[in-house]
Scaffold this motif. Structure first.
Motif, short mmCIF file in Angstrom:
data_model
loop_
_atom_site.label_atom_id
_atom_site.label_comp_id
_atom_site.label_asym_id
_atom_site.label_seq_id
_atom_site.Cartn_x
_atom_site.Cartn_y
_atom_site.Cartn_z
N THR A 249 38.90 40.48 55.50
CA THR A 249 39.51 39.30 55.48
C THR A 249 40.15 39.12 54.25
O THR A 249 39.72 39.83 53.13
CB THR A 249 38.47 38.19 55.63
N PRO A 250 41.28 38.39 54.17
CA PRO A 250 42.03 38.27 53.17
C PRO A 250 41.35 37.42 51.61
O PRO A 250 40.37 36.71 52.19
CB PRO A 250 43.43 37.48 53.51
N ILE A 251 41.76 37.88 50.49
CA ILE A 251 41.11 37.18 49.27
C ILE A 251 41.96 36.47 48.82
O ILE A 251 43.14 36.49 48.21
CB ILE A 251 40.60 38.23 48.42
N PHE A 252 41.71 34.97 48.99
CA PHE A 252 42.56 33.95 48.53
C PHE A 252 42.39 33.66 47.05
O PHE A 252 41.04 33.59 46.58
CB PHE A 252 42.40 32.70 49.28
N LEU A 253 43.28 33.14 46.24
CA LEU A 253 43.29 33.28 44.75
C LEU A 253 43.49 31.75 44.41
O LEU A 253 44.00 30.95 44.82
CB LEU A 253 44.24 34.16 44.39
N PRO A 254 42.51 31.47 43.10
CA PRO A 254 41.57 32.28 42.51
C PRO A 254 40.30 32.13 43.12
O PRO A 254 40.06 31.17 43.86
CB PRO A 254 41.69 31.79 41.06
N THR A 255 39.40 33.17 42.77
CA THR A 255 38.17 33.30 43.29
C THR A 255 37.14 34.07 42.53
O THR A 255 37.48 34.91 41.77
CB THR A 255 38.26 33.67 44.77
N GLN A 256 35.84 34.16 43.02
CA GLN A 256 35.07 35.28 42.58
C GLN A 256 34.52 35.93 43.98
O GLN A 256 34.42 35.18 44.85
CB GLN A 256 33.81 34.61 41.84
N VAL A 257 34.24 37.05 43.79
CA VAL A 257 33.51 38.11 45.08
C VAL A 257 32.62 38.74 44.66
O VAL A 257 32.34 39.03 43.03
CB VAL A 257 34.97 38.91 45.55
N GLN A 258 31.82 39.22 45.70
CA GLN A 258 30.62 39.93 45.00
C GLN A 258 30.87 41.52 45.46
O GLN A 258 31.19 41.70 46.62
CB GLN A 258 29.39 39.62 46.02
N LEU A 259 30.88 42.30 44.60
CA LEU A 259 30.69 43.72 45.03
C LEU A 259 29.56 44.27 45.06
O LEU A 259 28.57 44.30 44.29
CB LEU A 259 31.54 44.53 43.94
N LEU A 260 28.94 44.49 46.22
CA LEU A 260 27.57 45.13 46.77
C LEU A 260 27.57 46.37 47.05
O LEU A 260 28.64 46.86 47.72
CB LEU A 260 27.24 44.41 48.07
N PHE A 261 26.70 47.15 46.47
CA PHE A 261 26.85 48.77 46.81
C PHE A 261 25.37 49.38 46.70
O PHE A 261 24.68 48.69 46.03
CB PHE A 261 27.87 49.32 45.66
N ASP A 262 25.39 50.50 47.46
CA ASP A 262 23.97 51.43 47.26
C ASP A 262 24.79 52.70 47.00
O ASP A 262 25.68 53.42 47.57
CB ASP A 262 23.20 51.75 48.59
N THR A 263 24.00 53.55 46.02
CA THR A 263 24.57 55.01 45.53
C THR A 263 23.51 55.81 46.18
O THR A 263 22.45 55.59 46.38
CB THR A 263 24.68 55.12 43.89
N LYS A 264 23.82 56.76 46.24
CA LYS A 264 23.21 58.08 47.08
C LYS A 264 23.79 59.56 46.23
O LYS A 264 24.72 59.36 45.53
CB LYS A 264 23.19 58.39 48.49
N ASN A 265 23.19 60.62 46.48
CA ASN A 265 23.48 61.72 45.93
C ASN A 265 24.90 62.24 46.42
O ASN A 265 25.65 62.83 45.46
CB ASN A 265 22.46 62.97 46.38
N ASP A 266 25.42 61.74 47.78
CA ASP A 266 26.60 62.43 47.94
C ASP A 266 27.73 61.25 47.95
O ASP A 266 28.83 61.29 48.38
CB ASP A 266 26.44 62.87 49.41
N GLY A 267 27.42 60.26 47.24
CA GLY A 267 28.53 59.05 47.13
C GLY A 267 27.85 57.87 47.20
O GLY A 267 26.93 57.61 46.31
N ALA A 268 28.50 56.98 48.03
CA ALA A 268 28.13 55.34 48.02
C ALA A 268 28.75 54.78 48.94
O ALA A 268 29.75 54.95 49.64
CB ALA A 268 28.56 54.86 46.56
N ASP A 269 27.93 53.73 49.42
CA ASP A 269 28.56 52.71 50.41
C ASP A 269 28.65 51.32 49.68
O ASP A 269 27.80 50.98 48.92
CB ASP A 269 27.39 52.55 51.75
N PHE A 270 29.47 50.75 49.99
CA PHE A 270 29.91 49.13 49.24
C PHE A 270 30.65 48.24 50.35
O PHE A 270 31.15 48.78 51.31
CB PHE A 270 30.88 49.66 48.07
N GLU A 271 30.45 47.09 49.89
CA GLU A 271 31.21 45.90 50.51
C GLU A 271 31.89 44.94 49.31
O GLU A 271 31.13 44.93 48.20
CB GLU A 271 30.37 45.14 51.42
N LEU A 272 32.81 44.23 49.47
CA LEU A 272 33.33 43.42 48.79
C LEU A 272 33.27 42.15 49.69
O LEU A 272 33.90 42.10 50.85
CB LEU A 272 34.92 43.57 48.30
N ARG A 273 32.29 41.03 49.13
CA ARG A 273 32.25 39.88 49.96
C ARG A 273 32.56 38.72 49.17
O ARG A 273 32.85 38.64 47.77
CB ARG A 273 30.71 39.72 50.38
#
Length: 291
Positions: A249-273
């Protein structure tokens, strides 16, 4: 590849004139589109230090690094995307195309002063219920060594007569272990436009965004990806990796967003909400190469 399959350019085309031309280019969609089969090649790409520093600053990358951010060459590749979309034989109009996804692989760190060969081609396409989807595949080489590649998928909305697939039930939102808050202002979109050359009106002002159907101006999707990677840079224990994302979904400005993530040995998974943590703007994965 034969000579007829390759179109060689002496230099990267300028973005602003192409955007102006794209604004007045209209093409009637075809239910059986035929895309160009050639590859665009620029034999000697040298990154501008001034542009690179602006890019690093607006996206949040380390200012004094000797290597290119993994997303920086997409800025150059986008110029080849536009060049191909303005080809009279390209079957859809460039304006209005929706960026669906992007995948970038960095095979090794790239020194900012390295001379690169950059190539771009249409890798695939399909007609769906929503319109015509197509992908650009770009790659950067040092001599014969491929050091970077990028695939971007776009959608040109139109009526196709293809029946819509049943919508899958929405699953439970993933719970992540770590979180950062990112504040995004209108100045970030304008700064990224100057750093990238992408002056699409939806990113410049509320009024121009409304003319094109948006309630307010929005941040560039590739700024969002770059900002996520810059924020996660300390969490990524490796210099050769790929990052795949889907824009939601588009990010309308101005705003605040949450960067959610899990790290692991081979990288990371993440979302911007969104600020409430309920609406996804993008979903991504990072995987180290060789792990």
């Amino acid at each position: 590849m034969t000579a007829s399959d390759e179109l060689r350019l002496k230099r990267l085309p300028s973005t602003l004139p192409m955007l102006l031309k794209a604004a007045i280019t209209r093409k009637k969609p075809n239910s059986a589109p035929v895309f160009p089969s050639y590859t665009l090649t620029v034999a000697k790409v040298i990154c501008s230090n001034n542009q690179l520093q602006r890019y690093r600053k607006t996206c949040g990358f380390t200012a004094n690094s000797e290597t290119l951010p993994i997303t920086f060459l997409h800025v150059q590749a986008f110029r080849l995307h536009m060049k191909m979309m303005l080809d009279p034989q390209f079957p859809v109009s460039p304006m209005g195309c929706v960026h669906l996804s992007n995948s970038i692989t960095q095979f090794r760190p790239i020194n900012a002063q390295t001379h690169l060969r950059l190539q771009c081609r249409v890798s695939d396409h399909q007609v769906t219920d929503k319109g015509i989807e197509f992908s650009f595949h770009c790659a950067a080489f040092v001599d014969q060594e491929k050091v970077w590649e990028d695939t971007s998928r776009y959608l040109s909305r139109c009526k196709t007569g293809v029946a819509a697939s049943p919508k899958a039930a929405r699953g439970e939102a993933r719970v992540y272990g770590q979180q950062q808050t990112l504040a995004i202002g209108r100045h970030d979109a304008r700064s990224y436009a100057r750093a990238s050359g992408d002056f699409n009106p939806i990113h410049l002002h509320d009024l121009s965004a409304k003319v094109l159907g948006f309630k307010r101006m929005v941040i560039h999707g590739m700024w969002s990806k770059a900002a996520c990677l810059a924020a996660l840079n300390k969490e990524i224990n490796g210099e050769s990796y790929y990052c795949d994302i889907d824009f939601k979904t588009p990010i309308f400005l101005p705003t605040q967003v949450q960067l959610l993530f899990d790290t692991k040995n081979d990288g990371a998974d993440f979302e911007l909400r969104d600020k409430a943590g309920t609406k996804p703007h993008l979903i991504g994965t990072i995987r180290l190469i060789g792990n």
